[in-house]
Write a protein that holds these residues in place. Structure first.
Motif, PDB file in Angstrom:
ATOM      1  N   ASN A   1      45.375  35.159  43.478  1.00  0.00           N
ATOM      2  CA  ASN A   1      46.033  33.987  42.882  1.00  0.00           C
ATOM      3  C   ASN A   1      46.938  34.359  41.702  1.00  0.00           C
ATOM      4  O   ASN A   1      46.960  33.682  40.675  1.00  0.00           O
ATOM      5  CB  ASN A   1      44.994  32.966  42.413  1.00  0.00           C
ATOM      6  CG  ASN A   1      44.217  32.348  43.552  1.00  0.00           C
ATOM      7  OD1 ASN A   1      44.593  32.500  44.709  1.00  0.00           O
ATOM      8  ND2 ASN A   1      43.134  31.669  43.246  1.00  0.00           N
ATOM      9  N   SER A   2      47.651  35.478  41.846  1.00  0.00           N
ATOM     10  CA  SER A   2      48.552  35.975  40.784  1.00  0.00           C
ATOM     11  C   SER A   2      47.806  36.267  39.485  1.00  0.00           C
ATOM     12  O   SER A   2      48.393  36.248  38.401  1.00  0.00           O
ATOM     13  CB  SER A   2      49.673  34.954  40.509  1.00  0.00           C
ATOM     14  OG  SER A   2      50.420  34.708  41.683  1.00  0.00           O
ATOM     15  N   GLN A   3      46.516  36.533  39.573  1.00  0.00           N
ATOM     16  CA  GLN A   3      45.708  36.848  38.395  1.00  0.00           C
ATOM     17  C   GLN A   3      45.057  38.205  38.595  1.00  0.00           C
ATOM     18  O   GLN A   3      44.830  38.646  39.720  1.00  0.00           O
ATOM     19  CB  GLN A   3      44.634  35.779  38.190  1.00  0.00           C
ATOM     20  CG  GLN A   3      45.179  34.370  38.193  1.00  0.00           C
ATOM     21  CD  GLN A   3      44.598  33.551  37.059  1.00  0.00           C
ATOM     22  OE1 GLN A   3      44.282  34.067  36.002  1.00  0.00           O
ATOM     23  NE2 GLN A   3      44.472  32.265  37.290  1.00  0.00           N
ATOM     24  N   ARG A   4      44.737  38.846  37.476  1.00  0.00           N
ATOM     25  CA  ARG A   4      44.053  40.135  37.513  1.00  0.00           C
ATOM     26  C   ARG A   4      42.778  40.043  36.683  1.00  0.00           C
ATOM     27  O   ARG A   4      42.769  39.445  35.613  1.00  0.00           O
ATOM     28  CB  ARG A   4      44.944  41.252  36.955  1.00  0.00           C
ATOM     29  CG  ARG A   4      46.094  41.620  37.889  1.00  0.00           C
ATOM     30  CD  ARG A   4      46.944  42.696  37.267  1.00  0.00           C
ATOM     31  NE  ARG A   4      48.016  43.120  38.146  1.00  0.00           N
ATOM     32  CZ  ARG A   4      48.976  43.978  37.799  1.00  0.00           C
ATOM     33  NH1 ARG A   4      48.993  44.476  36.561  1.00  0.00           N
ATOM     34  NH2 ARG A   4      49.906  44.319  38.660  1.00  0.00           N
ATOM     35  N   LEU A   5      41.742  40.669  37.199  1.00  0.00           N
ATOM     36  CA  LEU A   5      40.452  40.629  36.522  1.00  0.00           C
ATOM     37  C   LEU A   5      39.845  42.023  36.601  1.00  0.00           C
ATOM     38  O   LEU A   5      39.741  42.599  37.684  1.00  0.00           O
ATOM     39  CB  LEU A   5      39.544  39.606  37.220  1.00  0.00           C
ATOM     40  CG  LEU A   5      38.326  39.093  36.470  1.00  0.00           C
ATOM     41  CD1 LEU A   5      38.742  38.433  35.161  1.00  0.00           C
ATOM     42  CD2 LEU A   5      37.565  38.092  37.328  1.00  0.00           C
ATOM     43  N   ASP A   6      39.460  42.585  35.452  1.00  0.00           N
ATOM     44  CA  ASP A   6      38.932  43.948  35.397  1.00  0.00           C
ATOM     45  C   ASP A   6      37.420  43.931  35.214  1.00  0.00           C
ATOM     46  O   ASP A   6      36.878  43.106  34.469  1.00  0.00           O
ATOM     47  CB  ASP A   6      39.585  44.720  34.252  1.00  0.00           C
ATOM     48  CG  ASP A   6      41.070  44.965  34.498  1.00  0.00           C
ATOM     49  OD1 ASP A   6      41.440  45.133  35.673  1.00  0.00           O
ATOM     50  OD2 ASP A   6      41.849  44.967  33.529  1.00  0.00           O
ATOM     51  N   PHE A   7      36.754  44.876  35.888  1.00  0.00           N
ATOM     52  CA  PHE A   7      35.298  45.011  35.806  1.00  0.00           C
ATOM     53  C   PHE A   7      34.944  46.462  35.502  1.00  0.00           C
ATOM     54  O   PHE A   7      35.556  47.395  36.046  1.00  0.00           O
ATOM     55  CB  PHE A   7      34.632  44.617  37.134  1.00  0.00           C
ATOM     56  CG  PHE A   7      34.881  43.206  37.561  1.00  0.00           C
ATOM     57  CD1 PHE A   7      33.983  42.203  37.250  1.00  0.00           C
ATOM     58  CD2 PHE A   7      36.025  42.876  38.286  1.00  0.00           C
ATOM     59  CE1 PHE A   7      34.212  40.899  37.658  1.00  0.00           C
ATOM     60  CE2 PHE A   7      36.263  41.577  38.694  1.00  0.00           C
ATOM     61  CZ  PHE A   7      35.343  40.584  38.379  1.00  0.00           C
ATOM     62  N   ALA A   8      33.955  46.653  34.660  1.00  0.00           N
ATOM     63  CA  ALA A   8      33.452  48.000  34.396  1.00  0.00           C
ATOM     64  C   ALA A   8      32.542  48.425  35.535  1.00  0.00           C
ATOM     65  O   ALA A   8      31.803  47.608  36.090  1.00  0.00           O
ATOM     66  CB  ALA A   8      32.688  48.029  33.070  1.00  0.00           C
ATOM     67  N   THR A   9      32.604  49.695  35.905  1.00  0.00           N
ATOM     68  CA  THR A   9      31.720  50.201  36.961  1.00  0.00           C
ATOM     69  C   THR A   9      30.569  51.031  36.392  1.00  0.00           C
ATOM     70  O   THR A   9      29.632  51.336  37.112  1.00  0.00           O
ATOM     71  CB  THR A   9      32.508  51.093  37.939  1.00  0.00           C
ATOM     72  OG1 THR A   9      33.025  52.238  37.228  1.00  0.00           O
ATOM     73  CG2 THR A   9      33.664  50.325  38.565  1.00  0.00           C
ATOM     74  N   GLY A  10      30.695  51.414  35.098  1.00  0.00           N
ATOM     75  CA  GLY A  10      29.679  52.274  34.510  1.00  0.00           C
ATOM     76  C   GLY A  10      29.848  53.731  34.882  1.00  0.00           C
ATOM     77  O   GLY A  10      28.987  54.559  34.584  1.00  0.00           O
ATOM     78  N   CYS A  11      30.984  54.068  35.529  1.00  0.00           N
ATOM     79  CA  CYS A  11      31.233  55.447  35.967  1.00  0.00           C
ATOM     80  C   CYS A  11      32.347  56.071  35.123  1.00  0.00           C
ATOM     81  O   CYS A  11      33.358  55.420  34.837  1.00  0.00           O
ATOM     82  CB  CYS A  11      31.621  55.491  37.447  1.00  0.00           C
ATOM     83  SG  CYS A  11      30.322  54.905  38.540  1.00  0.00           S
ATOM     84  N   TYR A  12      32.157  57.337  34.770  1.00  0.00           N
ATOM     85  CA  TYR A  12      33.124  58.052  33.942  1.00  0.00           C
ATOM     86  C   TYR A  12      33.318  59.459  34.499  1.00  0.00           C
ATOM     87  O   TYR A  12      32.408  60.049  35.101  1.00  0.00           O
ATOM     88  CB  TYR A  12      32.624  58.157  32.494  1.00  0.00           C
ATOM     89  CG  TYR A  12      32.315  56.823  31.853  1.00  0.00           C
ATOM     90  CD1 TYR A  12      33.275  56.153  31.103  1.00  0.00           C
ATOM     91  CD2 TYR A  12      31.059  56.235  32.013  1.00  0.00           C
ATOM     92  CE1 TYR A  12      32.991  54.927  30.516  1.00  0.00           C
ATOM     93  CE2 TYR A  12      30.770  55.002  31.438  1.00  0.00           C
ATOM     94  CZ  TYR A  12      31.740  54.359  30.691  1.00  0.00           C
ATOM     95  OH  TYR A  12      31.466  53.147  30.118  1.00  0.00           O
TER      96      TYR A  12
END
Length: 461
Positions: A30-41
């Motif tokens: 929907n023309s939006q962006r949402l970021d999530f942490a994965t806990g991986c580095y």
């Protein structure tokens, strides 16, 4: 409703020293962006393959974390986010970003242990507890929990999440206020009848010539083999609910309806058909089919699944063999090269493909479409009869063989060819990654049938 979306992973610098990178998951819709942490580095940006969306094999972090462990974790996060989108789709909700984030976080927390409940106060103990009525929504709430927990634990693919979403929809359409106590043998029998006679198909089975109308048979009701699969999914869920004390109704354990069916027909290409495909000459308008042909032939002579062919990298090609970790099962396998696979690899060795890919392979759906065009041009038009059952009613459909060819046909062709050449099933299984001998049985039956037909030639005068 369908929510068009994409999920990608990317690296972001983490910490003040700049020597650590966070793998972040980004959803776009929907023309939006949402970021999530994965806990991986990771500490080496060169270890990240942005095209393939995973950490390159062989990487090991400072704390001992391996590429396999990291890739497994981010895959689970992606599958859980896919499930979250499906949750809103099947509930006909177009979520706001905060709603999507909240539902994803809620499902993620389901895998963590519950906190102990506080002790009751003295005055609360004296009161007689009211018997809590079973909520009609409990079954569906538990189904959602089952999907979230099992999907996370077993790293379900997007396809498995979709099958479970369809299963939930079937139960809800059958009876909106369905509860565990309802699932008696009588209700389960009625559910089978609903699937067989009343369920509306997402897509019609077939089109009647050039006309726009369909028969009722084309629009409603599942075949017995599909119903049996759905009952398997339902038993899986009910066993999970029973083991955790949510369900005390055990009728499902003995419910085994008679569902007449035939063994699934194995579609493979004969040596003559392979030769016809290999010798096919393309017009200028048909040249786009050349890499499709090469991809099919590579599968026919290596046994690779389409997903592994699509992900095949130049780095996977060793001296005389290819070494891959399969997408479907995560098994590490080695497949020796032969003249045909060497020829195809050599044909493209000087061409650079994105992400270091070895071959120009289309994604599954467009490749399936183009494979049918290819086989139709090659005259692979033998009539094949497919027999199915809907209840006790038999349905026979005759298709030209090219209509039934798909990306998995190459792998099936490889197995049949290898067994017909007398190669031991145990060796074939090492190439294909099969761990269950029963998976070889349909192919062995084909070879036995071919041998019987060949013996009849001695009786010919």
């Amino acid at each position: 409703m369908k929510i068009r979306h994409s999920i990608r992973f990317r690296l972001r610098p983490y910490g003040k020293k700049g020597n650590k990178y966070q793998i972040q998951m980004r959803a776009s819709y929907n023309s939006q962006r949402l970021d999530f942490a994965t806990g991986c580095y990771i500490d080496d940006p060169d270890a990240w393959d942005g095209d393939a969306q995973f950490v390159k094999f062989g990487y090991r972090g400072q704390n001992g974390e391996t590429a396999l462990l990291i890739n497994d974790t981010i895959r689970k996060r992606r599958d859980l986010l896919e499930w979250t989108f499906m949750y809103f789709e099947i509930n006909d909700i177009n979520p706001m970003p905060w709603e999507l984030s909240a539902k994803y976080t809620e499902r993620l927390k389901l895998t963590t242990p519950k906190l102990p409940t506080p002790e009751k106060k003295e005055d609360e103990k004296e009161k007689a507890p009211e018997k809590k009525k079973e909520k009609s929504s409990d079954l569906f709430e538990m189904f959602d929990r089952f999907v979230a927990e099992s999907g996370e634990k077993n790293a379900w693919t997007k396809a498995t999440f979709q099958k479970m979403a369809t299963m939930r929809s079937d139960l809800s359409t059958f009876k909106k206020d369905l509860s565990f106590s309802d699932l008696t043998e009588k209700t389960l029998t009625e559910f089978v009848a609903y699937l067989r006679d009343s369920k509306k198909l997402h897509k019609p089975r077939k089109k009647k010539g050039e006309r726009e109308d369909y028969d009722e048979e084309d629009l409603t009701g599942l075949r017995n083999t599909t119903i049996e699969k759905k009952l398997g999914y339902l038993r899986w869920f009910l066993k999970w609910a029973t083991d955790r004390g949510y369900n005390t109704n055990n009728a499902y354990k003995t419910f085994r309806p008679t569902l007449k069916k035939t063994q699934k027909k194995v579609i493979y290409l004969t040596k003559e058909e392979l030769d016809r495909i290999r010798q096919l000459e393309f017009s200028e308008e048909e040249l786009f089919l050349e890499p499709v042909r090469d991809g099919l032939l590579f599968c026919c002579y290596s046994g690779l699944r389409h997903s592994d062919l699509y992900n095949l990298r130049r780095s996977d090609i060793k001296d005389g063999y290819i070494e891959i970790t399969t997408v479907k099962t995560g098994d590490s396998i080695q497949i020796e090269l032969n003249n045909e696979t060497r020829r195809i690899l050599k044909k493209y060795e000087k061409i650079e493909f994105p992400g270091g890919k070895a071959l120009p392979v289309l994604q599954n759906q467009p490749m399936n479409r183009d494979l049918k065009k290819l086989c139709q041009l090659a005259g692979i038009d033998e009539d094949i009869r497919i027999t199915t059952y809907k209840g006790n009613e038999r349905h026979d459909e005759v298709h030209p063989k090219w209509e039934l060819v798909g990306t998995h046909t190459g792998r099936r062709t490889f197995i049949v060819s290898a067994l017909s050449k007398g190669i031991a099933p145990s060796i074939v299984m090492k190439w294909t990654g099969h761990s269950d001998y029963n998976a070889m049985k349909p192919y062995i039956d084909i070879i036995d049938s071919a041998k019987a037909d060949a013996m009849k030639k001695f009786d010919e005068t």
